[in-house]
Write an enzyme that holds these catalytic residues in place. Structure first.
Site, PDB file in Angstrom:
ATOM      1  N   HIS A  70      52.570  61.756 -40.981  1.00 45.44           N
ATOM      2  CA  HIS A  70      53.487  62.716 -40.382  1.00 45.44           C
ATOM      3  C   HIS A  70      54.920  62.226 -40.585  1.00 45.44           C
ATOM      4  O   HIS A  70      55.320  61.214 -39.995  1.00 45.44           O
ATOM      5  CB  HIS A  70      53.210  62.868 -38.883  1.00 45.44           C
ATOM      6  CG  HIS A  70      51.854  63.403 -38.559  1.00 45.44           C
ATOM      7  ND1 HIS A  70      51.592  64.747 -38.415  1.00 45.44           N
ATOM      8  CD2 HIS A  70      50.669  62.765 -38.363  1.00 45.44           C
ATOM      9  CE1 HIS A  70      50.305  64.918 -38.140  1.00 45.44           C
ATOM     10  NE2 HIS A  70      49.729  63.724 -38.105  1.00 45.44           N
ATOM     11  N   TYR A  71      55.664  62.921 -41.431  1.00 43.96           N
ATOM     12  CA  TYR A  71      57.100  62.695 -41.548  1.00 43.96           C
ATOM     13  C   TYR A  71      57.761  63.857 -40.813  1.00 43.96           C
ATOM     14  O   TYR A  71      57.344  65.003 -40.947  1.00 43.96           O
ATOM     15  CB  TYR A  71      57.541  62.635 -43.001  1.00 43.96           C
ATOM     16  CG  TYR A  71      56.941  61.468 -43.772  1.00 43.96           C
ATOM     17  CD1 TYR A  71      56.296  60.423 -43.119  1.00 43.96           C
ATOM     18  CD2 TYR A  71      57.010  61.410 -45.164  1.00 43.96           C
ATOM     19  CE1 TYR A  71      55.746  59.361 -43.812  1.00 43.96           C
ATOM     20  CE2 TYR A  71      56.461  60.344 -45.874  1.00 43.96           C
ATOM     21  CZ  TYR A  71      55.824  59.328 -45.196  1.00 43.96           C
ATOM     22  OH  TYR A  71      55.276  58.283 -45.892  1.00 43.96           O
TER      23      TYR A  71
ATOM     24  N   ASN B 243      53.301  69.735 -39.595  1.00 42.38           N
ATOM     25  CA  ASN B 243      53.856  69.953 -38.253  1.00 42.38           C
ATOM     26  C   ASN B 243      55.312  69.513 -38.181  1.00 42.38           C
ATOM     27  O   ASN B 243      55.694  68.589 -37.463  1.00 42.38           O
ATOM     28  CB  ASN B 243      53.008  69.273 -37.175  1.00 42.38           C
ATOM     29  CG  ASN B 243      52.844  67.782 -37.380  1.00 42.38           C
ATOM     30  OD1 ASN B 243      52.950  67.283 -38.497  1.00 42.38           O
ATOM     31  ND2 ASN B 243      52.594  67.063 -36.300  1.00 42.38           N
TER      32      ASN B 243
ATOM     33  N   ASP C 159      46.920  70.128 -38.467  1.00 46.41           N
ATOM     34  CA  ASP C 159      46.742  68.874 -37.737  1.00 46.41           C
ATOM     35  C   ASP C 159      47.612  68.812 -36.491  1.00 46.41           C
ATOM     36  O   ASP C 159      48.797  69.129 -36.521  1.00 46.41           O
ATOM     37  CB  ASP C 159      47.047  67.675 -38.632  1.00 46.41           C
ATOM     38  CG  ASP C 159      46.604  66.385 -37.974  1.00 46.41           C
ATOM     39  OD1 ASP C 159      45.402  66.258 -37.684  1.00 46.41           O
ATOM     40  OD2 ASP C 159      47.454  65.524 -37.708  1.00 46.41           O
TER      41      ASP C 159
ATOM     42  N   HIS D 160      41.822  68.960 -37.738  1.00 43.31           N
ATOM     43  CA  HIS D 160      41.977  68.235 -36.472  1.00 43.31           C
ATOM     44  C   HIS D 160      40.928  68.822 -35.535  1.00 43.31           C
ATOM     45  O   HIS D 160      41.072  69.939 -35.052  1.00 43.31           O
ATOM     46  CB  HIS D 160      43.392  68.440 -35.929  1.00 43.31           C
ATOM     47  CG  HIS D 160      43.632  67.812 -34.601  1.00 43.31           C
ATOM     48  ND1 HIS D 160      44.400  66.679 -34.447  1.00 43.31           N
ATOM     49  CD2 HIS D 160      43.225  68.149 -33.353  1.00 43.31           C
ATOM     50  CE1 HIS D 160      44.453  66.352 -33.171  1.00 43.31           C
ATOM     51  NE2 HIS D 160      43.748  67.236 -32.483  1.00 43.31           N
TER      52      HIS D 160
ATOM     53  N   HIS E 172      40.553  61.991 -38.762  1.00 43.45           N
ATOM     54  CA  HIS E 172      40.497  60.961 -37.709  1.00 43.45           C
ATOM     55  C   HIS E 172      39.273  61.070 -36.795  1.00 43.45           C
ATOM     56  O   HIS E 172      39.381  61.278 -35.576  1.00 43.45           O
ATOM     57  CB  HIS E 172      41.778  60.918 -36.879  1.00 43.45           C
ATOM     58  CG  HIS E 172      42.382  62.243 -36.509  1.00 43.45           C
ATOM     59  ND1 HIS E 172      41.662  63.292 -35.973  1.00 43.45           N
ATOM     60  CD2 HIS E 172      43.663  62.694 -36.600  1.00 43.45           C
ATOM     61  CE1 HIS E 172      42.476  64.303 -35.739  1.00 43.45           C
ATOM     62  NE2 HIS E 172      43.689  63.961 -36.110  1.00 43.45           N
TER      63      HIS E 172
ATOM     64  N   ASN F  45      45.851  60.842 -30.315  1.00 47.64           N
ATOM     65  CA  ASN F  45      44.883  61.933 -30.305  1.00 47.64           C
ATOM     66  C   ASN F  45      44.236  62.075 -31.679  1.00 47.64           C
ATOM     67  O   ASN F  45      44.930  62.369 -32.634  1.00 47.64           O
ATOM     68  CB  ASN F  45      45.565  63.248 -29.915  1.00 47.64           C
ATOM     69  CG  ASN F  45      44.568  64.349 -29.626  1.00 47.64           C
ATOM     70  OD1 ASN F  45      43.389  64.092 -29.423  1.00 47.64           O
ATOM     71  ND2 ASN F  45      45.040  65.584 -29.619  1.00 47.64           N
TER      72      ASN F  45
ATOM     73  N   ASP G 244      47.124  58.304 -40.250  1.00 44.66           N
ATOM     74  CA  ASP G 244      47.652  59.216 -39.231  1.00 44.66           C
ATOM     75  C   ASP G 244      48.968  58.673 -38.674  1.00 44.66           C
ATOM     76  O   ASP G 244      49.219  58.712 -37.462  1.00 44.66           O
ATOM     77  CB  ASP G 244      46.638  59.449 -38.116  1.00 44.66           C
ATOM     78  CG  ASP G 244      47.019  60.616 -37.199  1.00 44.66           C
ATOM     79  OD1 ASP G 244      47.948  61.373 -37.559  1.00 44.66           O
ATOM     80  OD2 ASP G 244      46.403  60.768 -36.128  1.00 44.66           O
TER      81      ASP G 244
ATOM     82  N   HIS H  32      57.323  58.250 -33.192  1.00 43.06           N
ATOM     83  CA  HIS H  32      58.058  58.894 -32.108  1.00 43.06           C
ATOM     84  C   HIS H  32      59.192  57.966 -31.677  1.00 43.06           C
ATOM     85  O   HIS H  32      59.206  56.773 -32.011  1.00 43.06           O
ATOM     86  CB  HIS H  32      57.147  59.170 -30.911  1.00 43.06           C
ATOM     87  CG  HIS H  32      56.087  60.182 -31.164  1.00 43.06           C
ATOM     88  ND1 HIS H  32      56.351  61.526 -31.289  1.00 43.06           N
ATOM     89  CD2 HIS H  32      54.741  60.049 -31.331  1.00 43.06           C
ATOM     90  CE1 HIS H  32      55.220  62.184 -31.510  1.00 43.06           C
ATOM     91  NE2 HIS H  32      54.231  61.302 -31.547  1.00 43.06           N
TER      92      HIS H  32
END
Length: 427
Positions: free
Chosen positions: A60-61, A92, A150, A177, A230, A276, A303, A307
């Site tokens: 996730h970038y 996302n 996802d 997901h 995952h 998650n 994954d 943050h």
């Protein structure tokens, strides 16, 4: 200028051989002994492991929309520090790449800012939460790697069935997901003894396995390549094992954190352990490891989910879900499983390079003359303490900080270009 990597322990076609690699331009020119040094920039690897660049199909970038968490530049630099040369990023972001125009803008942004090969997921449905399936044919034409929502499970079976039919038509995977929201109950960690001890709401394992069972039946009906993201429970591993026996076109990933940790390692009400799916029981962890070793789990994916400090601070009820991992994945797994003798180094490398490339049709994961010079050099003998100060990601949200590991990356080359060099490497 040519580049000569000398005296490496080269991983090639399942074997480890002491030899050299000569790079010319963006390609591997030759692999062997006594290759010519004249006119080449020479790196003496002194016996370090020289492997195909790693492939991560789940990162996730946060660009565009959430660049205070991560940018394409910082995320890809972190990936290069972990030995990854090909990365696939989830949709996302904001705006979500769920139509042709937005997707094309995302791809252009990726290409302008990434130091590694970056493949982009398209959304399965508009806004990641609706029941309107995107124009998959158009997104494939624009370069979509696969399709995923996802962060959100697809709740309606009819929506998933339609999406699988469309994905099967265009020949791309649905990467899911797996989460039934009616069983999810807004938990923050695994529903088990630890949650009871801490007085925190739990996430039922059946919220994953129930939806997985549904999806496997739909995958059988449509023939789509269905990829389970995952995986975290014993029941999910067994369902995937059975589905493969029935010939269903299913693949599955496990993350480093689910392989390395269980709920028993959670250090109090600590947001850095909130992810998650959550860290599950020891029984679940051991089932994942068994699945990794017997081939039920096809690959390892990080994954990587950065943050800000504020979003991960303190109480799990308020903290964001997610853990970073692309800088530390190989070293943590090597230290835990290979150095202890639980796993062959060749299997770990295959799970993180050859397998994801093969299963998703990527030209990666193999060292051979004529191939793209995507290479990673790992120092298996040097112990390094993981430190926030060394992370290239904007995120520092990982419970692995402070651990001593072996196998950190020394050098990473992408298309023949040096994109990462460790401060510990002396050539």
């Amino acid at each position: 200028m040519a580049i000569l990597l000398k005296n490496g322990l080269v991983y090639q076609e399942g074997e480890f051989i002491k030899e050299d690699v000569l790079i010319s331009g963006s390609k591997i020119q030759a692999i062997g002994l006594d290759l010519p040094e004249e006119g080449a920039e020479v790196y003496d690897l002194k016996g370090k492991l020289l492997a195909p660049g790693l492939v991560d199909i789940h990162e996730h970038y946060r660009e565009p929309g959430f660049t205070y968490k991560e940018t394409i530049k910082t995320g890809s630099e972190a990936a290069s520090r972990g030995g990854f040369t090909t990365v696939c990023t989830m949709p996302n972001v904001d705006p979500i790449p769920d139509d042709l125009e937005t997707f094309e803008k995302q791809v252009a942004l990726n290409e302008a800012n990434s130091c590694v090969h970056l493949k982009q997921y398209g959304a399965i449905t508009e806004d990641l939460t609706s029941d309107k399936v995107v124009d998959m044919a158009a997104l494939k034409e624009a370069g979509a790697f696969a399709f995923s929502n996802d962060g959100h499970g697809i709740q309606q079976a009819g929506t998933m069935y339609e999406a699988m039919q469309e994905a099967a038509k265009v020949g791309l995977a649905i990467c899911e997901h797996i989460q039934d929201d009616s069983l999810y109950h807004h938990g923050v960690m695994n529903a088990g003894k630890k949650a009871e001890e801490l007085g925190l709401p739990g996430i039922l394992g059946v919220s994953e396995s129930a939806q997985l069972a549904r999806d496997l039946v739909l995958a059988q009906a449509t023939g789509v390549h269905y990829h389970a993201c995952h995986v975290s429970t014993k029941e999910s591993v067994e369902l995937i094992r059975i589905a493969k026996e029935y010939g269903i076109n299913v693949t599955a990933e496990a993350t480093p954190h689910h392989l390395l940790l269980s709920e028993e390692e959670i250090d109090g009400n600590n947001g850095y352990y909130k992810m998650n799916p959550p860290l599950r029981s020891k029984e679940d962890q051991f089932a994942l490891i068994e699945g990794m070793l017997d081939g039920t789990i096809d690959l390892i994916a990080t994954d990587h989910a950065p943050h800000s400090r504020e979003e991960k601070a303190g109480d799990m009820r308020k903290a964001a879900f997610g853990i970073i991992g692309n800088e530390t994945a190989f070293a943590c797994l090597y230290t835990k499983f290979v150095k202890s003798g639980q796993m062959d180094l060749s299997l770990l490398l295959d799970l993180m390079s050859y397998q994801p490339a093969k299963l998703f049709g990527l030209d990666a994961g193999v060292l051979a003359p004529g191939k793209e010079a995507d290479l990673a050099v790992f120092d298996l003998d040097h112990a390094e303490k993981l430190s926030e100060e060394d992370y290239l990601s904007k995120g520092v949200n990982t419970p692995f900080t402070g651990q001593e590991v072996y196998g950190m990356t020394a050098l990473t080359f992408v298309s023949g270009k040096l994109v990462y060099k460790s401060k510990h490497f002396a050539d």
